[in-house]
Design an enzyme around this catalytic site. Structure first.
Site, PDB file in Angstrom:
ATOM      1  N   ASP A  18     -32.070  -4.525  14.142  1.00 23.20           N
ATOM      2  CA  ASP A  18     -31.318  -4.447  14.854  1.00 23.20           C
ATOM      3  C   ASP A  18     -31.448  -3.050  16.069  1.00 23.20           C
ATOM      4  OD1 ASP A  18     -30.277  -5.502  13.074  1.00 23.20           O
ATOM      5  OD2 ASP A  18     -29.577  -3.849  11.776  1.00 23.20           O
ATOM      6  N   LYS A  78     -26.467 -10.695  11.554  1.00 26.30           N
ATOM      7  CA  LYS A  78     -26.259 -10.048  10.211  1.00 26.30           C
ATOM      8  C   LYS A  78     -24.568  -9.523  10.718  1.00 26.30           C
ATOM      9  CE  LYS A  78     -29.714  -6.726   9.847  1.00 26.30           C
ATOM     10  NZ  LYS A  78     -28.497  -5.446   9.736  1.00 26.30           N
ATOM     11  N   CYS A 111     -29.582   0.235   7.865  1.00 29.81           N
ATOM     12  CA  CYS A 111     -29.778  -0.931   7.111  1.00 29.81           C
ATOM     13  C   CYS A 111     -31.131  -0.902   6.834  1.00 29.81           C
ATOM     14  CB  CYS A 111     -29.525  -1.781   8.533  1.00 29.81           C
ATOM     15  SG  CYS A 111     -27.779  -1.682   8.755  1.00 29.81           S
TER      16      CYS A 111
END
Length: 197
Positions: A18, A78, A111
């Protein structure tokens, strides 16, 4: 030998979590985190280590930043915190289920943490590259690293990963990896973590 955390090019996968445009202004040390992750990605390409890339809700948070150098990778979108979504799990299966994950990206307490827990529960050894992981808050980042170490992840650095993977000057790709280390990794504020211990 189990549990000592010796990295191997044969059994590893690089997970890039990310590192997207909208996070740029808010993540502590974002530029340096991405720079270190980019170095790891270059090394993985030299050493034949597969890399997997995710993006958190790219429609709202934008694409992966170009300086990561991940244009050749498929970005798995996601909305959950963990990277271990169905598509990523399928990709790992197609790679022969690597036994070690080298993990970098953001955010450490969200995350990165959820991905680490999922990997550890699957019996995969996790190497968190501390100078290639961050959060908006340095407090969240440092406590996340401490928490993940308690759970059994190995904390390491970009340069340590590169050196462990080649094991010495006799490695056929040593010169290429050495080139990646000509400039020392930028300081990302981790010394505060150790002074707090």
């Amino acid at each position: 030998m189990a549990g000592i955390g010796r990295l191997s090019t044969k059994d590893a996968v690089l997970l890039l979590c990310d590192m997207q445009e909208k996070f740029r202004p808010n993540i502590f040390q974002f530029t340096n985190i991405v720079s270190n992750a980019a170095r790891l990605l270059q090394a993985s390409q030299v050493l034949g280590i597969p890399a997997i890339l995710t993006e958190q809700y790219p429609k709202g948070l934008g694409p992966t930043v170009p300086e990561l150098g991940a244009e050749g990778l498929t970005a798995h979108a996601k909305t959950s915190f963990t990277m271990m979504i169905e598509e990523v799990q399928k990709e790992m299966q197609s790679l022969g289920n690597p036994k070690q994950a080298i993990l970098c990206g953001i955010e450490a307490h969200a995350c990165i943490a959820c991905t680490t827990f999922d990997l550890l529960e699957k019996g995969i050894e996790v190497h968190i590259v501390s100078d290639a992981v961050s959060s908006r808050s340095q407090t969240d980042r440092l406590f996340a690293l401490s928490r993940l170490k308690q759970s059994g992840a190995f904390l390491t650095t970009t340069e340590a990963v590169l050196l462990q993977l080649v094991q010495g000057a006799k490695h056929p790709n040593f010169k290429e990896i050495q080139q990646l280390m000509m400039q020392p990794s930028p300081d990302t504020g981790l010394l505060a973590y150790f002074s707090a211990l």
